[in-house]
Design a protein around this motif. Structure first.
Motif, PDB file in Angstrom:
ATOM      1  N   LEU A   1      15.528   2.769  -2.012  1.00  0.00           N
ATOM      2  CA  LEU A   1      15.571   1.605  -1.128  1.00  0.00           C
ATOM      3  C   LEU A   1      16.437   0.496  -1.725  1.00  0.00           C
ATOM      4  CD1 LEU A   1      14.552   0.068   1.369  1.00  0.00           C
ATOM      5  CD2 LEU A   1      12.558  -0.625   0.017  1.00  0.00           C
ATOM      6  N   VAL A   2      16.285   0.264  -3.035  1.00  0.00           N
ATOM      7  CA  VAL A   2      17.100  -0.754  -3.698  1.00  0.00           C
ATOM      8  C   VAL A   2      18.570  -0.379  -3.619  1.00  0.00           C
ATOM      9  CG1 VAL A   2      17.646  -1.792  -5.935  1.00  0.00           C
ATOM     10  CG2 VAL A   2      15.261  -1.538  -5.231  1.00  0.00           C
ATOM     11  N   TRP A   3      18.885   0.905  -3.839  1.00  0.00           N
ATOM     12  CA  TRP A   3      20.276   1.357  -3.782  1.00  0.00           C
ATOM     13  C   TRP A   3      20.847   1.161  -2.379  1.00  0.00           C
ATOM     14  CZ3 TRP A   3      22.928   5.224  -1.128  1.00  0.00           C
ATOM     15  CH2 TRP A   3      24.219   5.495  -1.593  1.00  0.00           C
ATOM     16  N   VAL A   4      20.062   1.519  -1.354  1.00  0.00           N
ATOM     17  CA  VAL A   4      20.531   1.364   0.028  1.00  0.00           C
ATOM     18  C   VAL A   4      20.750  -0.115   0.352  1.00  0.00           C
ATOM     19  CG1 VAL A   4      19.880   1.624   2.442  1.00  0.00           C
ATOM     20  CG2 VAL A   4      19.496   3.503   0.850  1.00  0.00           C
ATOM     21  N   LEU A   5      19.812  -0.960  -0.037  1.00  0.00           N
ATOM     22  CA  LEU A   5      19.952  -2.390   0.226  1.00  0.00           C
ATOM     23  C   LEU A   5      21.157  -2.960  -0.508  1.00  0.00           C
ATOM     24  CD1 LEU A   5      16.225  -3.591   0.083  1.00  0.00           C
ATOM     25  CD2 LEU A   5      17.677  -3.343   2.105  1.00  0.00           C
ATOM     26  N   ASP A   6      21.387  -2.467  -1.737  1.00  0.00           N
ATOM     27  CA  ASP A   6      22.551  -2.934  -2.501  1.00  0.00           C
ATOM     28  C   ASP A   6      23.844  -2.520  -1.814  1.00  0.00           C
ATOM     29  OD1 ASP A   6      23.775  -4.005  -5.078  1.00  0.00           O
ATOM     30  OD2 ASP A   6      24.542  -1.955  -5.079  1.00  0.00           O
ATOM     31  N   ARG A   7      23.891  -1.272  -1.322  1.00  0.00           N
ATOM     32  CA  ARG A   7      25.091  -0.813  -0.609  1.00  0.00           C
ATOM     33  C   ARG A   7      25.305  -1.611   0.673  1.00  0.00           C
ATOM     34  NH1 ARG A   7      28.506   0.761  -3.663  1.00  0.00           N
ATOM     35  NH2 ARG A   7      27.211  -0.584  -4.969  1.00  0.00           N
ATOM     36  N   LEU A   8      24.199  -1.851   1.396  1.00  0.00           N
ATOM     37  CA  LEU A   8      24.312  -2.628   2.630  1.00  0.00           C
ATOM     38  C   LEU A   8      24.757  -4.049   2.335  1.00  0.00           C
ATOM     39  CD1 LEU A   8      21.140  -1.499   4.634  1.00  0.00           C
ATOM     40  CD2 LEU A   8      23.528  -1.009   5.184  1.00  0.00           C
ATOM     41  N   GLY A   9      24.174  -4.631   1.271  1.00  0.00           N
ATOM     42  CA  GLY A   9      24.545  -5.994   0.912  1.00  0.00           C
ATOM     43  C   GLY A   9      25.991  -6.103   0.483  1.00  0.00           C
ATOM     44  N   THR A  10      26.444  -5.095  -0.296  1.00  0.00           N
ATOM     45  CA  THR A  10      27.808  -5.138  -0.813  1.00  0.00           C
ATOM     46  C   THR A  10      28.835  -4.825   0.273  1.00  0.00           C
ATOM     47  OG1 THR A  10      27.005  -4.451  -2.988  1.00  0.00           O
ATOM     48  CG2 THR A  10      29.358  -4.200  -2.566  1.00  0.00           C
ATOM     49  N   LYS A  11      28.578  -3.785   1.046  1.00  0.00           N
ATOM     50  CA  LYS A  11      29.571  -3.329   2.017  1.00  0.00           C
ATOM     51  C   LYS A  11      29.504  -4.084   3.344  1.00  0.00           C
ATOM     52  CE  LYS A  11      31.037  -0.053  -0.730  1.00  0.00           C
ATOM     53  NZ  LYS A  11      32.378  -0.116  -1.347  1.00  0.00           N
ATOM     54  N   VAL A  12      28.293  -4.367   3.801  1.00  0.00           N
ATOM     55  CA  VAL A  12      28.144  -4.953   5.134  1.00  0.00           C
ATOM     56  C   VAL A  12      28.032  -6.468   5.071  1.00  0.00           C
ATOM     57  CG1 VAL A  12      26.767  -4.969   7.238  1.00  0.00           C
ATOM     58  CG2 VAL A  12      27.037  -2.835   5.954  1.00  0.00           C
ATOM     59  N   LEU A  13      26.959  -6.965   4.441  1.00  0.00           N
ATOM     60  CA  LEU A  13      26.739  -8.415   4.412  1.00  0.00           C
ATOM     61  C   LEU A  13      27.875  -9.146   3.716  1.00  0.00           C
ATOM     62  CD1 LEU A  13      22.912  -8.727   3.696  1.00  0.00           C
ATOM     63  CD2 LEU A  13      24.128  -9.147   5.821  1.00  0.00           C
ATOM     64  N   LEU A  14      28.280  -8.625   2.550  1.00  0.00           N
ATOM     65  CA  LEU A  14      29.353  -9.292   1.815  1.00  0.00           C
ATOM     66  C   LEU A  14      30.664  -9.224   2.580  1.00  0.00           C
ATOM     67  CD1 LEU A  14      29.441 -10.863  -0.773  1.00  0.00           C
ATOM     68  CD2 LEU A  14      30.164  -8.802  -1.985  1.00  0.00           C
ATOM     69  N   GLY A  15      30.882  -8.125   3.282  1.00  0.00           N
ATOM     70  CA  GLY A  15      32.080  -8.035   4.115  1.00  0.00           C
ATOM     71  C   GLY A  15      32.069  -9.066   5.232  1.00  0.00           C
ATOM     72  N   LEU A  16      30.910  -9.251   5.864  1.00  0.00           N
ATOM     73  CA  LEU A  16      30.785 -10.275   6.901  1.00  0.00           C
ATOM     74  C   LEU A  16      30.989 -11.677   6.327  1.00  0.00           C
ATOM     75  CD1 LEU A  16      27.717  -8.872   8.869  1.00  0.00           C
ATOM     76  CD2 LEU A  16      30.120  -8.832   9.580  1.00  0.00           C
ATOM     77  N   ILE A  17      30.450 -11.903   5.129  1.00  0.00           N
ATOM     78  CA  ILE A  17      30.610 -13.214   4.486  1.00  0.00           C
ATOM     79  C   ILE A  17      32.082 -13.475   4.165  1.00  0.00           C
ATOM     80  CG2 ILE A  17      30.108 -14.536   2.388  1.00  0.00           C
ATOM     81  CD1 ILE A  17      27.335 -13.211   2.396  1.00  0.00           C
TER      82      ILE A  17
END
Length: 255
Positions: A47-63
């Protein structure tokens, strides 16, 4: 074992169901409990790995996309100093901390306490890094303005960073030993005389740097000459405990 101490009626529903299923397949209660615990850690790690990938690839990309559309400089510097990735890490750790007591309910308090301790220490470190990123942003914004040529605030920023990490260190130690931070502050006060004796030269350099900045005695761009230190050139940077001089032969000297 205290870590596996449990009351089946108090366990998280999914874990209780998995443990009951394993016992029906022939595993002993202790073996089923241990396997369930390992499976829980594996799922949390995933779960931590998935959230990290989502945060890095998706959220950070949106930011990054949102930052590129704004005209302000603050968000650009915050992104440059990795403020937003650390904010995502802090939010992830906070979410896990909120779930710990629910997911591991029914296990021994030692396990819950250990996981909580690790997460709290991690969040403290990430919080200190975020404040450091904010301070770096303040310095970058200030240095982009004309008045920065007359007076540098780098020494103040570095001083603030030292204070932040001292506070973070006190908080981490208090978390590890389970004591109130004020108790540690009282202990540090008693040993202040010894610390001042051991780090006398460092403290004197630190105070001298603050005086240089506060009294505007020297600025970046000033020409100074100090033969004893091999310095003869232009001041390029004023730090919390040193002055960096670019000599006329393009060598650097730290005073």
């Amino acid at each position: 074992m205290e870590i596996l101490a449990q009351n089946p009626t108090e366990k998280f529903l999914l874990l209780q169901s998995l443990e009951s299923y394993l016992q029906k397949t022939g595993l002993s209660p202790a073996g089923a409990s241990a396997f369930t615990l390992l499976a829980t850690f594996a799922v949390l790690a995933l779960l931590v790995w998935v959230l990290d990938r989502l945060g890095t690839k998706v959220l950070l990309g949106l930011i990054r996309h949102a930052v590129s559309k704004t005209e302000t400089l603050w968000d650009d510097h915050l992104l440059q100093h990795k403020f937003f990735p650390r904010l995502i890490e802090l939010a992830t750790a906070g979410g896990l901390l909120a779930l710990v007591r629910t997911v591991f309910s029914g296990y021994g308090p030692a396990l819950i306490g250990a996981i909580t301790l690790v997460l709290r220490v991690y969040m403290t470190v990430v919080g200190a890094l975020m404040i450091g990123a904010l301070l770096n942003t303040v310095n970058d914004i200030y240095e982009s303005k004309p008045q920065s040529r007359r007076k540098s605030i780098r020494g103040y920023i570095q001083t603030a960073k030292i204070v932040v990490w001292i506070i973070a260190g006190i908080l981490i130690v208090s978390i590890l030993i389970g004591r109130d931070p004020t108790d540690l502050l009282l202990g540090l006060g008693a040993s202040a005389a010894l610390v001042s004796l051991v780090f006398k030269d460092t403290i004197l350099g630190f105070v001298a740097s603050i005086q240089l900045s506060a009294q505007d005695m020297i600025r970046p761009g000033d020409w100074i000459e100090m033969p004893s230190k091999g310095a003869d050139g232009v001041v390029s940077e004023i730090n919390v405990n040193s002055v960096k001089v670019r000599n006329w032969d393009n060598t650097m000297t730290m005073i």
